[in-house]
Design a protein around this motif. Sequence first.
Motif, short mmCIF file in Angstrom:
data_model
loop_
_atom_site.label_atom_id
_atom_site.label_comp_id
_atom_site.label_asym_id
_atom_site.label_seq_id
_atom_site.Cartn_x
_atom_site.Cartn_y
_atom_site.Cartn_z
N LEU A 12 0.83 -1.21 0.00
CA LEU A 12 0.00 0.00 0.00
C LEU A 12 0.86 1.25 0.00
N ARG A 13 1.94 1.20 0.74
CA ARG A 13 2.82 2.36 0.89
C ARG A 13 3.64 2.61 -0.38
N LEU A 38 -8.88 -4.97 2.92
CA LEU A 38 -8.13 -3.97 2.16
C LEU A 38 -7.84 -4.43 0.73
N ILE A 39 -8.50 -5.48 0.28
CA ILE A 39 -8.22 -6.00 -1.04
C ILE A 39 -8.62 -5.00 -2.13
N GLY A 40 -9.72 -4.29 -1.94
CA GLY A 40 -10.14 -3.28 -2.91
C GLY A 40 -9.17 -2.12 -2.96
N SER A 41 -8.73 -1.66 -1.80
CA SER A 41 -7.76 -0.57 -1.74
C SER A 41 -6.44 -1.00 -2.38
N LEU A 42 -6.02 -2.22 -2.09
CA LEU A 42 -4.79 -2.74 -2.69
C LEU A 42 -4.91 -2.82 -4.20
N ALA A 43 -6.03 -3.30 -4.70
CA ALA A 43 -6.22 -3.43 -6.14
C ALA A 43 -6.10 -2.08 -6.84
N HIS A 44 -6.68 -1.06 -6.25
CA HIS A 44 -6.57 0.28 -6.85
C HIS A 44 -5.13 0.79 -6.79
N ARG A 45 -4.42 0.49 -5.71
CA ARG A 45 -3.03 0.95 -5.59
C ARG A 45 -2.14 0.27 -6.63
N LEU A 46 -2.49 -0.94 -7.04
CA LEU A 46 -1.67 -1.69 -7.98
C LEU A 46 -2.15 -1.53 -9.43
N ALA A 47 -3.07 -0.61 -9.65
CA ALA A 47 -3.66 -0.48 -10.98
C ALA A 47 -2.62 -0.19 -12.06
N ASP A 48 -1.54 0.51 -11.73
CA ASP A 48 -0.52 0.88 -12.72
C ASP A 48 0.74 0.03 -12.61
N VAL A 49 0.66 -1.06 -11.85
CA VAL A 49 1.81 -1.94 -11.67
C VAL A 49 1.64 -3.19 -12.53
N ARG A 226 -7.05 -1.27 8.08
CA ARG A 226 -7.97 -0.55 7.19
C ARG A 226 -8.26 0.83 7.76
N ASN A 227 -8.53 0.91 9.06
CA ASN A 227 -8.82 2.19 9.68
C ASN A 227 -7.61 3.12 9.63
N LEU A 228 -6.42 2.55 9.81
CA LEU A 228 -5.22 3.38 9.73
C LEU A 228 -4.98 3.85 8.30
N TRP A 229 -5.34 3.03 7.32
CA TRP A 229 -5.25 3.45 5.92
C TRP A 229 -6.23 4.60 5.65
N ASP A 230 -7.43 4.53 6.23
CA ASP A 230 -8.37 5.65 6.13
C ASP A 230 -7.72 6.93 6.65
N ILE A 231 -7.07 6.81 7.80
CA ILE A 231 -6.43 7.97 8.42
C ILE A 231 -5.35 8.54 7.51
N ASP A 232 -4.54 7.67 6.93
CA ASP A 232 -3.51 8.11 5.99
C ASP A 232 -4.12 8.87 4.82
N ALA A 270 2.36 7.50 10.33
CA ALA A 270 3.64 7.92 9.76
C ALA A 270 4.63 6.77 9.76
N ARG A 271 4.61 5.98 10.81
CA ARG A 271 5.53 4.84 10.93
C ARG A 271 5.22 3.76 9.90
N LEU A 272 3.95 3.44 9.72
CA LEU A 272 3.58 2.33 8.85
C LEU A 272 3.36 2.75 7.40
N TYR A 273 2.70 3.89 7.18
CA TYR A 273 2.36 4.29 5.82
C TYR A 273 3.15 5.49 5.31
N ALA A 274 4.12 5.95 6.11
CA ALA A 274 4.93 7.12 5.74
C ALA A 274 4.08 8.35 5.50
N THR A 275 3.02 8.50 6.25
CA THR A 275 2.13 9.64 6.13
C THR A 275 2.84 10.91 6.59
N PRO A 276 2.80 11.97 5.81
CA PRO A 276 3.38 13.24 6.28
C PRO A 276 2.49 13.87 7.34
N VAL A 277 3.01 14.03 8.54
CA VAL A 277 2.20 14.51 9.65
C VAL A 277 2.85 15.71 10.31
N SER A 278 2.08 16.40 11.13
CA SER A 278 2.57 17.53 11.91
C SER A 278 3.27 17.02 13.17
#
Length: 339
Positions: A12-13, A38-49, A226-232, A270-278
């Motif tokens: 995902l990252r 998270l299979i749907g989210s993963l599928a969209h992330r891999l759309a160009d791979v 999944r919830n943490l991915w929502d947050i990202d 930030a630790r898991l998904y490298a989200t830019p945070v304050s």
Amino acid sequence: MMGDARPLIDALRAPETVLSLDGTGWTDLISIARAESLIGSLAHRLADVAVPEQIQPVLKDAIQAADLARRQALWEADCAGRALAPLNCNTVLMKGTAYVAADLDAGVGRSIGDLDIMVARDQLTAVEELLLDAGWEWVKPDPYDDQYYRDHMHELPPLIHRERDRMIDVHHTILPLTAGPTPNAGAMLDYAVRLDSGLYVMAPADMLLHSIAHLFADGDLAGGLRNLWDIDRLVRQFAGADELFWMELGVRAKLHQLEPHLARALRLTARLYATPVSENLSGSTNMTDHFYIRRLLARDGWGRENRKFTRQAFYIRSHWLRMPPLMLTRHLWTKWRKA
């Protein structure tokens, strides 16, 4: 076999990391993604791979299933809106349905289950009557469970439509009344944003804080990736669109008594998904963050939950968060006797 869910995080990252997977690696990744919804989210992330030919139908099916879930969620929200129209109340969509209704990045490929809405607490009785008249009925007929929801929870007992077999959860706030933090539900409703459909979604900062509260201040972190991915996704979109977002988020977190939960959520995403945070809001690394990460990644290559002791500890924590010790003891005793 993989020892935890980290390969899903990596995919995902940074989607290009899947190019190094062999057949077993792909099987494990797909199994974990399905288990974490998270299979749907993963599928969209891999759309160009350039994924292997054998994997393409799996990802295509996942995208189609997510598209269907999106249409069903929006239809169910419309049905609820029409049922509640006579009340002329502000019906606020929550969680996955809110993300797709507002066309947010967090809704892309997201699995969506029940319909969650929020209304003012003084309108609950009228909302309940209108939904029952429109075909919804109670899921929990047990008198103790019914009373427990009404006296202590942040929502009515769940309802299910007798024809469509779809659940609806009617909230009046975002955390149980017996929980430690007491979010300002009135402020959330006042700041809600009206959609073209006539329904509402929470304002950006409140929407993010609700996702954070649901994950860190209420549950046992089951399905937490999944919830943490929502947050990202929410953080990236909201912060990228509004330079004042971080300031508003800090103000709203203080108002809703969610500052420590916000800080932990930002550190972990930030630790898991490298989200830019304050860094002002996330604070310094907490030694307990390790245990949260260990819980979030508790899947093996078959998609099965592992790390039983860690999961049990967070399960106990979830009950501890929801109610004070004496009440918890009485509740567990009552449930044990009824079982």
